[in-house]
Design a protein around this motif. Structure first.
Motif, PDB file in Angstrom:
ATOM      1  N   ASP A   1      28.463  41.341 -56.668  1.00  0.00           N
ATOM      2  CA  ASP A   1      27.259  40.725 -56.950  1.00  0.00           C
ATOM      3  C   ASP A   1      26.685  40.874 -58.424  1.00  0.00           C
ATOM      4  O   ASP A   1      26.075  39.928 -59.002  1.00  0.00           O
ATOM      5  N   LEU A   2      27.292  41.906 -59.088  1.00  0.00           N
ATOM      6  CA  LEU A   2      26.831  42.228 -60.508  1.00  0.00           C
ATOM      7  C   LEU A   2      27.812  41.082 -61.385  1.00  0.00           C
ATOM      8  O   LEU A   2      27.125  40.292 -62.183  1.00  0.00           O
ATOM      9  N   LEU A   3      28.970  40.899 -61.054  1.00  0.00           N
ATOM     10  CA  LEU A   3      29.611  39.866 -62.034  1.00  0.00           C
ATOM     11  C   LEU A   3      29.326  38.548 -61.705  1.00  0.00           C
ATOM     12  O   LEU A   3      29.633  37.724 -62.511  1.00  0.00           O
ATOM     13  N   SER A   4      29.124  38.228 -60.611  1.00  0.00           N
ATOM     14  CA  SER A   4      28.624  36.842 -60.325  1.00  0.00           C
ATOM     15  C   SER A   4      27.380  36.405 -60.643  1.00  0.00           C
ATOM     16  O   SER A   4      26.809  35.426 -60.549  1.00  0.00           O
ATOM     17  N   GLY A   5      26.650  37.384 -61.101  1.00  0.00           N
ATOM     18  CA  GLY A   5      25.079  37.179 -61.674  1.00  0.00           C
ATOM     19  C   GLY A   5      24.152  37.221 -60.591  1.00  0.00           C
ATOM     20  O   GLY A   5      23.103  37.204 -60.466  1.00  0.00           O
ATOM     21  N   LYS A   6      24.572  37.467 -59.238  1.00  0.00           N
ATOM     22  CA  LYS A   6      23.660  37.449 -57.840  1.00  0.00           C
ATOM     23  C   LYS A   6      22.641  38.757 -58.042  1.00  0.00           C
ATOM     24  O   LYS A   6      21.572  38.696 -57.932  1.00  0.00           O
ATOM     25  N   SER A   7      23.003  40.131 -58.506  1.00  0.00           N
ATOM     26  CA  SER A   7      22.327  41.309 -58.761  1.00  0.00           C
ATOM     27  C   SER A   7      21.841  41.248 -60.043  1.00  0.00           C
ATOM     28  O   SER A   7      22.392  41.065 -61.112  1.00  0.00           O
ATOM     29  N   LYS A   8      20.846  41.841 -60.193  1.00  0.00           N
ATOM     30  CA  LYS A   8      19.976  41.932 -61.477  1.00  0.00           C
ATOM     31  C   LYS A   8      20.207  43.444 -62.091  1.00  0.00           C
ATOM     32  O   LYS A   8      20.734  44.115 -61.350  1.00  0.00           O
ATOM     33  N   TYR A   9      20.074  43.522 -63.357  1.00  0.00           N
ATOM     34  CA  TYR A   9      19.919  44.634 -63.969  1.00  0.00           C
ATOM     35  C   TYR A   9      18.826  44.735 -64.971  1.00  0.00           C
ATOM     36  O   TYR A   9      18.413  43.693 -65.316  1.00  0.00           O
ATOM     37  N   SER A  10      18.217  45.883 -65.582  1.00  0.00           N
ATOM     38  CA  SER A  10      17.329  45.879 -66.215  1.00  0.00           C
ATOM     39  C   SER A  10      17.290  45.176 -67.525  1.00  0.00           C
ATOM     40  O   SER A  10      18.417  45.051 -68.246  1.00  0.00           O
ATOM     41  N   ASN A  11      15.944  44.476 -67.668  1.00  0.00           N
ATOM     42  CA  ASN A  11      16.031  43.611 -68.893  1.00  0.00           C
ATOM     43  C   ASN A  11      16.551  43.985 -70.167  1.00  0.00           C
ATOM     44  O   ASN A  11      16.990  43.272 -71.072  1.00  0.00           O
ATOM     45  N   VAL A  12      16.152  45.465 -70.469  1.00  0.00           N
ATOM     46  CA  VAL A  12      16.359  45.889 -71.815  1.00  0.00           C
ATOM     47  C   VAL A  12      17.749  45.794 -72.323  1.00  0.00           C
ATOM     48  O   VAL A  12      18.156  46.072 -73.667  1.00  0.00           O
ATOM     49  N   PHE A  13      18.654  46.058 -71.399  1.00  0.00           N
ATOM     50  CA  PHE A  13      20.096  45.920 -71.746  1.00  0.00           C
ATOM     51  C   PHE A  13      20.698  44.691 -71.905  1.00  0.00           C
ATOM     52  O   PHE A  13      22.034  44.420 -72.285  1.00  0.00           O
ATOM     53  N   ASN A  14      20.034  43.554 -72.168  1.00  0.00           N
ATOM     54  CA  ASN A  14      20.571  42.339 -72.522  1.00  0.00           C
ATOM     55  C   ASN A  14      19.903  42.002 -74.041  1.00  0.00           C
ATOM     56  O   ASN A  14      20.025  40.940 -74.450  1.00  0.00           O
ATOM     57  N   TYR A  15      19.478  42.999 -74.778  1.00  0.00           N
ATOM     58  CA  TYR A  15      19.508  42.760 -76.172  1.00  0.00           C
ATOM     59  C   TYR A  15      20.196  43.716 -76.706  1.00  0.00           C
ATOM     60  O   TYR A  15      20.639  44.640 -76.500  1.00  0.00           O
ATOM     61  N   PRO A  16      20.690  43.012 -78.092  1.00  0.00           N
ATOM     62  CA  PRO A  16      21.647  43.763 -79.230  1.00  0.00           C
ATOM     63  C   PRO A  16      21.082  45.005 -79.665  1.00  0.00           C
ATOM     64  O   PRO A  16      19.892  45.027 -80.249  1.00  0.00           O
ATOM     65  N   ALA A  17      21.804  45.905 -79.872  1.00  0.00           N
ATOM     66  CA  ALA A  17      21.631  47.103 -80.849  1.00  0.00           C
ATOM     67  C   ALA A  17      22.201  46.596 -82.126  1.00  0.00           C
ATOM     68  O   ALA A  17      23.543  46.743 -82.258  1.00  0.00           O
ATOM     69  N   ILE A  18      21.379  46.334 -83.150  1.00  0.00           N
ATOM     70  CA  ILE A  18      21.899  45.715 -84.277  1.00  0.00           C
ATOM     71  C   ILE A  18      22.112  46.917 -85.456  1.00  0.00           C
ATOM     72  O   ILE A  18      22.869  47.122 -86.145  1.00  0.00           O
TER      73      ILE A  18
END
Ligand code: COA
Length: 328
Positions: free
Chosen positions: A116-133
């Motif tokens: 479900d994670l890999l198919s995009g069905k399950s969510k995870y925290s918003n903050v980890f979708n930003y890059p560490a530049i």
């Protein structure tokens, strides 16, 4: 007696259409008395479903959350910081394992959760979708995102579901060290050269809105809070957690002479509540629904890890078979 249609066989663990009202009343009385619900206790189907959603999402956040910091292990400034960051990243994966185990007690298999994670069905925290530049981003993650996670997790650890609370207690001990290493690294930049201070400031500016989003949508927009609070899975609303975070950490940022990118941010002396510009919730929903700056990259790394590690998992289950190694 098992509840919510639980058969002991995860694949048959379908929610029931309606819960037995007598069992439901007993269940709610138990929660009101402050007792923990354990895996073999009867529970309403929706309680089970909500917990699986929340714990699974939390577990995914831990293993995806290791990625932005993980890429900085080789670039962390100095041996001491490399060692600390490596240990932290390892801890985060361990937290994922503990949380997957807690979610498994509710009847969903780890394999289903990964799928479900890999198919995009399950969510995870918003903050980890930003890059560490820059390195400064890693310090802001370690300081402020770990701080935000601690606020949320200390509250959740007082909740009603035994396995989740026990996992969170252990996780919070380790998170407290993570926060110290993040704070130490952030202060080193904030007290450093003008260029280091500028790096730290730019990073704060980049991360402020995602951090404000971290506690979830404002209470009037929250879908699940009411039910989760009635069943003491959540013990504070999203807005209350956000206020708690602001109360503790904004003064710590200001006392370092740094600023935050919100001209309306201030504590109201009368209400004792923080006032701030409402974060852009359209951006939040876009990011958590798969369209953030790094969603595709994060899932691609997890897919790669899943494929390349498959032979290890198979070998553990069936050591006598021959396997083709992915790099052979
Ligand atoms: N990142 C991603 N999704 C989020 C989110 C965040 N920071 N905050 C809320 N959401 C999602 C919710 O999952 C829900 O989506 P869904 O119905 O598709 O599952 C939607 O936004 C509405 O939010 P809300 O009704 O307020 O959800 P909630 O009552 O579950 O509260 C949390 C959100 C994050 C406070 C709660 O789920 C929680 O405490 N989770 C456990 C801790 C955790 O996951 N921490 C993150 C990593 S350290």
């Amino acid at each position: 007696m098992y509840g919510g249609g639980y058969t002991g066989e995860p694949e048959k663990n379908q929610p029931q259409a309606q819960d037995d009202p007598v069992l439901l009343a007993e269940f709610e009385a138990k929660i009101d008395r402050g007792e923990k619900i354990e895996p073999r206790d009867w529970m309403p189907a929706d309680y089970r479903k909500q917990l699986i959603r929340m714990i699974e999402q939390h577990a995914h956040s831990e293993i995806i959350g290791a990625l932005p910091e993980g890429t900085f292990i080789t670039r962390a400034p100095g041996f001491k910081r490399k060692m600390a960051l490596m240990a932290k990243v390892q801890d985060e994966i361990g937290h994922g394992q503990m949380l997957y185990s807690a979610a498994e007690t509710l009847g969903k298999t780890r394999e289903q959760m990964f799928n479900d994670l890999l198919s995009g069905k399950s969510k995870y925290s918003n903050v980890f979708n930003y890059p560490a530049i820059t390195w400064a981003d890693v310090t802001v993650i370690g300081f402020l995102i770990d701080a935000a996670a601690i606020v949320n997790q200390v509250i959740n650890s007082k909740g009603s579901y035994g396995p989740y609370c026990r996992a969170l207690e252990r996780i919070c001990y380790e998170e407290a060290f993570h926060l110290k290493q993040g704070h130490d690294a952030f202060v080193a930049l904030a007290a450093g050269s003008p260029m280091q201070r500028q790096m730290a400031q730019e990073s704060l500016n980049r991360w402020w809105e995602p951090i404000m989003h971290f506690f979830g949508p404002s209470d009037k927009m929250s879908v699940h809070s009411e039910r989760l609070m009635r069943w003491k899975v959540k013990l504070a609303s999203n807005d209350d957690m956000r206020q708690q975070f602001l109360n503790t950490y904004v003064p710590k940022i200001w006392e370092l002479g740094m600023t935050l990118p919100d001209p309306n941010l201030k504590k109201n002396a009368e209400t004792k509540q923080w006032e701030f510009t409402e974060p852009n919730w359209d951006t939040f929903f876009k990011v958590i629904n798969g369209d953030g700056p790094c969603n595709k990259e994060r899932l691609a790394v997890r897919k790669w890890a899943e494929e390349k590690g498959r032979w290890v998992r198979q070998a553990l289950i069936n050591p006598k078979e021959k396997y083709t190694l992915p790099y052979a």
